[in-house]
Design an enzyme around this catalytic site. Structure first.
Site, PDB file in Angstrom:
ATOM      1  N   HIS A 169      -9.321   1.568  22.662  1.00 58.59           N
ATOM      2  CA  HIS A 169      -8.710   1.916  21.317  1.00 58.59           C
ATOM      3  C   HIS A 169      -9.844   1.814  20.052  1.00 58.59           C
ATOM      4  O   HIS A 169      -9.827   2.469  19.193  1.00 58.59           O
ATOM      5  CB  HIS A 169      -7.707   1.093  20.813  1.00 58.59           C
ATOM      6  N   ASP A 207     -14.437   3.517  13.098  1.00 60.75           N
ATOM      7  CA  ASP A 207     -13.070   3.168  13.534  1.00 60.75           C
ATOM      8  C   ASP A 207     -12.959   4.107  14.689  1.00 60.75           C
ATOM      9  O   ASP A 207     -13.299   5.050  15.070  1.00 60.75           O
ATOM     10  CB  ASP A 207     -12.349   3.696  12.449  1.00 60.75           C
TER      11      ASP A 207
HETATM   12  C1  GDG Z   1      -6.819   0.365  16.381  1.00 53.67           C
HETATM   13  C2  GDG Z   1      -8.087   0.922  16.162  1.00 53.67           C
HETATM   14  C3  GDG Z   1      -6.942   3.130  16.492  1.00 53.67           C
HETATM   15  C4  GDG Z   1      -1.249  -0.674   8.476  1.00 53.67           C
HETATM   16  N1  GDG Z   1      -1.006  -1.283   7.259  1.00 53.67           N
HETATM   17  C5  GDG Z   1       0.269  -1.636   7.277  1.00 53.67           C
HETATM   18  C6  GDG Z   1       0.740  -0.701   8.449  1.00 53.67           C
HETATM   19  N2  GDG Z   1      -0.108  -0.349   9.108  1.00 53.67           N
HETATM   20  C7  GDG Z   1      -0.029   0.498  10.296  1.00 53.67           C
HETATM   21  C8  GDG Z   1      -0.452   2.286   9.975  1.00 53.67           C
HETATM   22  C9  GDG Z   1      -1.069   2.347  11.299  1.00 53.67           C
HETATM   23  C10 GDG Z   1      -1.458   1.186  12.116  1.00 53.67           C
HETATM   24  O1  GDG Z   1      -1.002  -0.029  11.360  1.00 53.67           O
HETATM   25  C11 GDG Z   1      -2.951   1.004  11.890  1.00 53.67           C
HETATM   26  O2  GDG Z   1      -3.625   1.839  12.722  1.00 53.67           O
HETATM   27  P1  GDG Z   1      -5.131   2.381  12.812  1.00 53.67           P
HETATM   28  O3  GDG Z   1      -5.452   3.424  13.542  1.00 53.67           O
HETATM   29  O4  GDG Z   1      -5.309   3.041  11.172  1.00 53.67           O
HETATM   30  O5  GDG Z   1      -6.037   0.883  12.753  1.00 53.67           O
HETATM   31  P2  GDG Z   1      -6.019  -0.195  13.952  1.00 53.67           P
HETATM   32  O6  GDG Z   1      -4.710  -1.211  13.426  1.00 53.67           O
HETATM   33  O7  GDG Z   1      -7.407  -0.909  13.534  1.00 53.67           O
HETATM   34  O8  GDG Z   1      -5.945   0.319  15.326  1.00 53.67           O
HETATM   35  C12 GDG Z   1      -7.836   2.229  15.691  1.00 53.67           C
HETATM   36  C13 GDG Z   1      -5.604   2.149  16.845  1.00 53.67           C
HETATM   37  O9  GDG Z   1      -6.063   1.051  17.278  1.00 53.67           O
HETATM   38  C14 GDG Z   1      -4.814   3.269  17.880  1.00 53.67           C
HETATM   39  O10 GDG Z   1      -5.658   3.777  18.974  1.00 53.67           O
HETATM   40  O11 GDG Z   1      -6.716   4.330  15.796  1.00 53.67           O
HETATM   41  O12 GDG Z   1      -9.030   2.913  15.407  1.00 53.67           O
HETATM   42  O13 GDG Z   1      -9.030   0.215  15.273  1.00 53.67           O
HETATM   43  O14 GDG Z   1       0.050   2.945  12.025  1.00 53.67           O
HETATM   44  O15 GDG Z   1       0.662   2.704   9.578  1.00 53.67           O
HETATM   45  N3  GDG Z   1       2.140  -0.691   8.746  1.00 53.67           N
HETATM   46  C15 GDG Z   1       3.125  -1.341   7.919  1.00 53.67           C
HETATM   47  N4  GDG Z   1       2.758  -1.993   6.668  1.00 53.67           N
HETATM   48  C16 GDG Z   1       1.322  -2.167   6.328  1.00 53.67           C
HETATM   49  O16 GDG Z   1       1.232  -2.674   5.486  1.00 53.67           O
HETATM   50  N5  GDG Z   1       4.327  -1.319   8.320  1.00 53.67           N
END
Ligand code: GDG
Length: 458
Positions: free
Chosen positions: A157, A365
């Protein structure tokens, strides 16, 4: 039909909404087909023995959950120190933040062996096994050593850095060779695939073939990009619920007459939060008409607080947002609304929709699902503008966003200003194109394509 077995460090009840990108995506894949989800229980045993842990199983709808507890020593060395203190920073190109200790690497191996051992006892001959992320790179090698012949795929990821950075990890050959025990390797972007192929060629003397084939260390593996998506319909209907709409209305009335810039992420140094605040400061300096008119709402949800680098970042973000508020704010207006707390998932679409601009500016990312959620949450007749880092995996797909180099603070400020003044016609045109891309490559496409390639041996 073969049973799907998903393995990831953390497991979550797929029927409940949770906040991690991986948990959301994998939960959706499993919920539709049913199967087994295996991982760490999240429990730490203070009195446990290293290399040992109790197995728990339970049923969550169509999904059987199997989890293992970890003792304190294993948890700290495998999870905090090696996975999040070495692999996470190096894979995000941040060598200077990595703390290499031989004992942690040893525990990382031991915990992978423990997981393989527990999982092996639950496997059926025709299972198809899908392993996720950097915590579990050597899992297939351990399973193979126990005689496991099932097809095993791996999805990373996070990004793959250039070969020279990977080669700085002590024992990198062992780590990277273990990837050749899988049948299929999935990465987020073409850049990641290229880095993996270059590493295999330069460090493992691999022969590179067509269609992602990499032949090295006596094995052949396919390595391809499978950019992860979101469930577009699910996120849209989440936006129609009362909680999301209340959130939207509340923000609109609290900040009436204001334009909002919105950022939502886990508090993590890879997400570029510090640079984002510098860019916002530059916006207020270079385009003073935004003073009193534009507010940055930044959610930084608590994450990995036991890892030292995260504590330092938290303190520096608090002081940076405090200084912007002190320098530019007045009795009626606070330029930065910085919230070090998580927002309930059902309220997120309302928060995104209230933002005239979505700021997604990580320094690096794997993909970034927030960028995708922001686009989906917009009103198609009056959409906001996504300002996206060119260093997020999502930038390969989302070319109609305003792409920025987050290290270039002045240019980022200029792009935010451009986003704030973009015509309705251009906003709609960009949003329509982005939505098409997101629908075509949603989370169902992602899991279906990966699993069908793994199944067929493509
Ligand atoms: C890893 C990789 C890759 C965030 N703050 C809150 C919240 N979130 C949710 C978002 C989104 C998720 O968390 C974050 O996903 P991301 O993709 O932006 O980032 P990572 O957590 O670092 O994920 C990344 C991912 O895996 C999938 O393969 O895209 O590059 O680093 O869904 O909405 N959700 C809630 N409250 C928050 O304050 N409920």
């Amino acid at each position: 039909m073969s049973r799907l077995v998903v393995v990831s460090n953390r497991v979550a009840d797929p029927r409940k909404t949770s906040s991690g990108g991986l948990a959301v995506a994998v939960g959706q894949a499993l919920e539709s087909s049913g199967g087994l989800w295996f991982g760490w229980s999240g429990k730490i045993r203070e009195d446990g023995t290293p290399g040992e842990g109790e197995l728990h199983t339970s049923q969550a709808g169509k999904v059987q959950m199997a989890t293992v507890d970890l003792c304190r020593e294993d948890h700290d060395a495998y999870y905090l120190n090696y996975s999040n203190g070495v692999l996470w920073p190096v894979f995000h190109y941040r060598l200077e933040l990595a703390d290499f200790r031989a004992a942690d690497l040893n525990s990382y191996r031991q915990v992978n062996k423990l997981f393989a051992h527990k999982l092996h006892s639950l496997l059926r001959p025709d299972d198809i096994i899908w392993v996720h992320d950097y915590h579990l790179i050597p899992l297939a090698a351990e399973l193979r050593a126990m005689g496991c012949r099932q097809r095993i795929g791996f999805f990373l990821h996070i990004p793959v850095p250039p070969p020279q950075l990977l080669a700085a990890i002590p024992d990198h050959e062992w780590l990277m060779r273990s990837l050749f025990s899988y049948d299929l390797l999935g990465f987020q972007s073409e850049t990641d695939v290229t880095h993996f192929r270059h590493y295999a060629e330069s460090e493992l003397h691999a022969q590179l073939g067509d269609d992602g084939l990499v032949d090295a260390v006596g094995a052949q593996v396919h390595a391809r990009a499978y950019p992860i998506g979101i469930d577009v319909d699910e996120f849209q209907s989440l936006g129609e619920n009362g909680d999301a709409q209340d959130m939207y209305k509340k923000l609109k009335s609290t900040y009436s007459g204001q334009r909002l810039l919105v950022g939502v992420e886990r508090l993590d140094y890879s997400k570029g939060l510090r640079h984002r605040l510098y860019a916002f400061r530059r916006l207020l300096e270079n385009y003073p008409e935004n003073r009193g008119q534009t507010t940055l709402v930044q959610i930084a949800s608590p994450s990995r607080e036991a890892v030292g680098a995260y504590e330092d970042l938290r303190r520096s973000l608090e002081s940076l947002s405090g200084s912007i508020n002190g320098d530019f704010g007045d009795l009626e207006w606070n330029p930065v609304r910085y919230v070090h707390r998580s927002v309930a998932r059902k309220r997120l679409p309302g928060l995104y929709r209230a933002g005239s601009v979505g700021l997604v500016t990580p320094l690096r990312d794997g993909m970034n699902l927030v960028a995708k959620e922001y686009v989906v949450a917009q009103n198609p007749e009056d959409p906001g503008v996504l300002v996206l880092s060119r260093f997020a995996g999502a930038a390969e797909q989302l070319q109609e966003a305003l792409l920025v180099n987050p290290y270039d603070v002045s240019k980022t400020a200029e792009m935010i200003q451009r986003a704030l003044h973009m015509s309705l016609e251009e906003r709609i045109e960009r949003h329509t194109a982005l939505m098409e891309r997101l629908r075509e490559h949603d989370v169902h496409w992602w899991s279906k394509t990966f699993l069908s390639d793994l199944n067929s041996g493509r």
